[in-house]
Design an enzyme around this catalytic site. Structure first.
Site, PDB file in Angstrom:
ATOM      1  N   CYS A  97     -48.652  63.672 -61.116  1.00 44.08           N
ATOM      2  CA  CYS A  97     -49.402  62.805 -61.703  1.00 44.08           C
ATOM      3  C   CYS A  97     -49.240  61.384 -60.900  1.00 44.08           C
ATOM      4  CB  CYS A  97     -48.879  62.344 -63.148  1.00 44.08           C
ATOM      5  SG  CYS A  97     -49.835  61.057 -64.012  1.00 44.08           S
ATOM      6  N   ASN A 208     -52.557  58.699 -71.220  1.00 44.72           N
ATOM      7  CA  ASN A 208     -52.747  57.684 -70.492  1.00 44.72           C
ATOM      8  C   ASN A 208     -53.575  57.647 -69.166  1.00 44.72           C
ATOM      9  OD1 ASN A 208     -51.011  58.912 -68.931  1.00 44.72           O
ATOM     10  ND2 ASN A 208     -49.276  57.320 -69.256  1.00 44.72           N
ATOM     11  N   GLU A 212     -60.509  52.983 -63.851  1.00 47.66           N
ATOM     12  CA  GLU A 212     -61.125  51.939 -64.203  1.00 47.66           C
ATOM     13  C   GLU A 212     -61.512  51.059 -63.141  1.00 47.66           C
ATOM     14  OE1 GLU A 212     -57.835  49.852 -67.465  1.00 47.66           O
ATOM     15  OE2 GLU A 212     -57.878  49.084 -65.567  1.00 47.66           O
ATOM     16  N   PRO A 377     -50.615  50.821 -62.569  1.00 54.32           N
ATOM     17  CA  PRO A 377     -51.183  50.419 -63.573  1.00 54.32           C
ATOM     18  C   PRO A 377     -50.924  49.414 -64.802  1.00 54.32           C
ATOM     19  CG  PRO A 377     -50.533  52.761 -63.618  1.00 54.32           C
ATOM     20  CD  PRO A 377     -49.742  52.179 -62.652  1.00 54.32           C
ATOM     21  N   MET A 380     -54.114  49.443 -70.898  1.00 51.69           N
ATOM     22  CA  MET A 380     -55.765  49.584 -71.322  1.00 51.69           C
ATOM     23  C   MET A 380     -55.924  47.962 -71.523  1.00 51.69           C
ATOM     24  SD  MET A 380     -57.753  51.930 -73.591  1.00 51.69           S
ATOM     25  CE  MET A 380     -59.857  51.899 -73.292  1.00 51.69           C
ATOM     26  N   SER A 384     -53.609  45.500 -63.744  1.00 53.18           N
ATOM     27  CA  SER A 384     -52.901  46.436 -62.982  1.00 53.18           C
ATOM     28  C   SER A 384     -52.531  45.762 -61.587  1.00 53.18           C
ATOM     29  CB  SER A 384     -53.643  47.423 -62.697  1.00 53.18           C
ATOM     30  OG  SER A 384     -53.985  48.214 -63.785  1.00 53.18           O
ATOM     31  N   HIS A 402     -43.685  52.580 -62.368  1.00 54.26           N
ATOM     32  CA  HIS A 402     -45.038  53.413 -62.200  1.00 54.26           C
ATOM     33  C   HIS A 402     -46.176  52.692 -63.029  1.00 54.26           C
ATOM     34  CE1 HIS A 402     -44.376  55.158 -65.904  1.00 54.26           C
ATOM     35  NE2 HIS A 402     -45.494  56.112 -65.828  1.00 54.26           N
ATOM     36  N   GLY A 403     -45.762  51.806 -64.068  1.00 58.17           N
ATOM     37  CA  GLY A 403     -46.714  51.125 -64.863  1.00 58.17           C
ATOM     38  C   GLY A 403     -46.033  50.202 -65.912  1.00 58.17           C
TER      39      GLY A 403
END
Length: 483
Positions: A97, A208, A212, A377, A380, A384, A402-403
């Protein structure tokens, strides 16, 4: 279990770093005081279990850390590559991922109208199979070719920037376009996995994962790097988050089952029965490592094909002049061998991104002088980031976040967050609305910003710790989610 923290003295970066002394060993945590104070106690229990795997060299958490299965998301864990261990739990079920960003020749003003953003999203839905199973898409691609060769197994038509490997940015601006492995291990997977995985090529998946459309704001401190990378203020970019789909899931399921048997037979284990691991020189570990690399090949191709579909949609809406070139593709769920200070180490990253600084020998040639783009990222509806590694990242083996990192489970988010709150976070009904492909927003509440930590706080911790710097902030204009 009591946490004894080192005193934060010296450089400002140390206010974002703590060494936690646990019964089984030391855990290194990179987070601000506020984020550290908010960590669930279970993350430390989980770390203590992980540190009980023999011969551990190092373990750390990034500021977006949160509880996972067997191991927290946001973990870097390291063993010797010669005599260490591998753990599917410290890779994650969605092997490979990761993130991909493409640059376009559009400016955010070109997408000012909500109606046009909706038109683009509908076009993407036509070209990108967002359902769980893609029926008939990419039927001319031979799955065995991409499993074995990664991006270099794609037919020429799917490499729109040319098929000369040295010139095609979609083949060279990636963390790795082809992972070599012993192909005999492929025979251990059931035949049905091949069929299902082929149907899922080029799909986002659920949860997730997303694609985008974003507009960037360049950070002044790194404007020179942004310009070298081809970034401009207001430029529209495409950010993609997806993984290895059914192929990675099958690899994880098969290898986990085999590893449970090995652990039971050899007496390996910790207090957590879901924490799986085995010595690298064992048969089940070698099976996992080799099949994991096949899943990494699938994952990088999957993101490439998602980008291909979005590129076709862009041409449908904006005409042949529309361009979409690769900035970078990287992973945040994997394990592989790396050299650090002359040592060969086996590095696991689960929900952690590698961010190399300028001059590091593992950078792709075109990013040797700057460091490669590190793609982070947000949640939502929130921003990012495109970052670049700093020399201080060496202290954490060049791992960053990583987010944003979840703070609520999916069920808790559905229970606590109202539809009105979710719509407000997407600015529904305004000129700044983040257009979403889902017809029923209720189905996406578990992915609302309220389910996640504040991504700006996460980024501030990474920057404050001296691990990486911000090159550009990416504000969402439209989002496409899988189902």
């Amino acid at each position: 279990m009591e946490k004894e923290l080192m005193e934060n003295q010296g450089s400002p970066a140390e206010t974002y770093y703590r060494k936690v002394q646990l019964p089984a060993g030391d855990l290194h945590v990179y987070a601000s005081g506020e984020l550290f104070a908010g960590l669930d106690y279970k993350v430390f229990e989980m770390a203590n279990n992980n540190l009980q795997i023999p011969d551990s060299k190092y373990m750390s958490y990034t500021p977006d850390v949160h509880v996972g299965v067997g191991t927290c998301i946001g973990t870097t864990a390291i063993w010797s590559a010669d005599s260490g261990y591998v753990s599917p739990s410290i890779v994650g079920s969605d092997i490979g991922c990761g993130m991909r960003v493409h640059l376009t020749n559009l400016h955010k003003d070109d997408l000012r109208e909500v109606k046009l953003r909706r038109k683009l999203v509908k076009a993407i839905e036509r070209h990108l199979p967002v359902e769980e199973h893609a029926r008939g898409h990419f039927s001319d691609i031979r799955l065995e070719h991409i499993i074995r060769k990664g991006l270099y197994g794609l037919p020429k038509k799917y490499v729109p920037d040319g098929y000369t490997p040295r010139k095609a940015t979609s083949l060279t601006r990636v963390e790795c376009g082809k992972f070599g492995f012993d192909e005999q291990y492929l025979d251990r997977l059931p035949e049905m996995v091949w069929h299902r995985s082929h149907r899922q090529l080029g799909t986002l998946g659920n949860g997730n994962h997303f694609a985008e459309i974003q507009a960037i704001e360049i950070d002044e401190e790194h404007r020179d790097i942004a310009e070298q990378w081809g970034l401009t203020d207001g430029q529209v970019v495409v950010m993609i988050h997806s993984g290895s789909r059914a192929w990675g899931g099958a690899v994880n399921q098969y290898c986990s089952s085999e590893m449970v048997k090995t652990m039971s037979r050899t007496g390996l284990g910790t207090a957590d029965p879901k924490l799986l691991f085995a010595p690298l020189d064992s048969d089940c570990a070698q099976t996992y490592v080799n099949l994991m690399y096949s899943a990494l090949n699938y994952a990088v191709v999957n993101r490439h094909l998602i980008a291909y579909g979005i590129r076709e949609a862009g041409k449908e809406v904006f005409g042949a002049k529309f361009e979409m070139t690769t900035l970078y593709d990287l992973m945040h769920n994997y394990a592989w061998a790396e050299k650090h200070d002359g040592q060969s180490l086996f590095v696991h990253r689960k929900g952690a991104t590698r961010a190399l600084p300028a001059g590091h020998p593992d950078n792709p040639d075109m990013y040797a002088g700057t460091g490669h783009p590190a793609l982070i990222p947000g949640s939502m509806g929130t921003s990012s980031y495109i970052m670049v590694g700093k020399p201080g990242g060496k202290n954490n083996y060049y791992s960053i976040c990583h987010g944003a990192g979840r703070i609520r489970s999916r069920s808790a988010t559905k229970r606590l967050v109202t539809l009105d709150q979710f719509e407000a976070s997407l600015r529904i009904g305004t000129e700044d609305e983040v257009v979403v492909n889902q017809r029923m927003l209720e189905s996406l509440i578990d992915e609302s910003p309220q389910a996640y930590k504040d991504v700006d706080q996460i980024i501030d911790s990474v920057v404050g710790a001296g691990l990486a710097g911000v090159v550009a902030k990416c504000k969402p204009l439209a989002a496409v989610k899988g189902v």
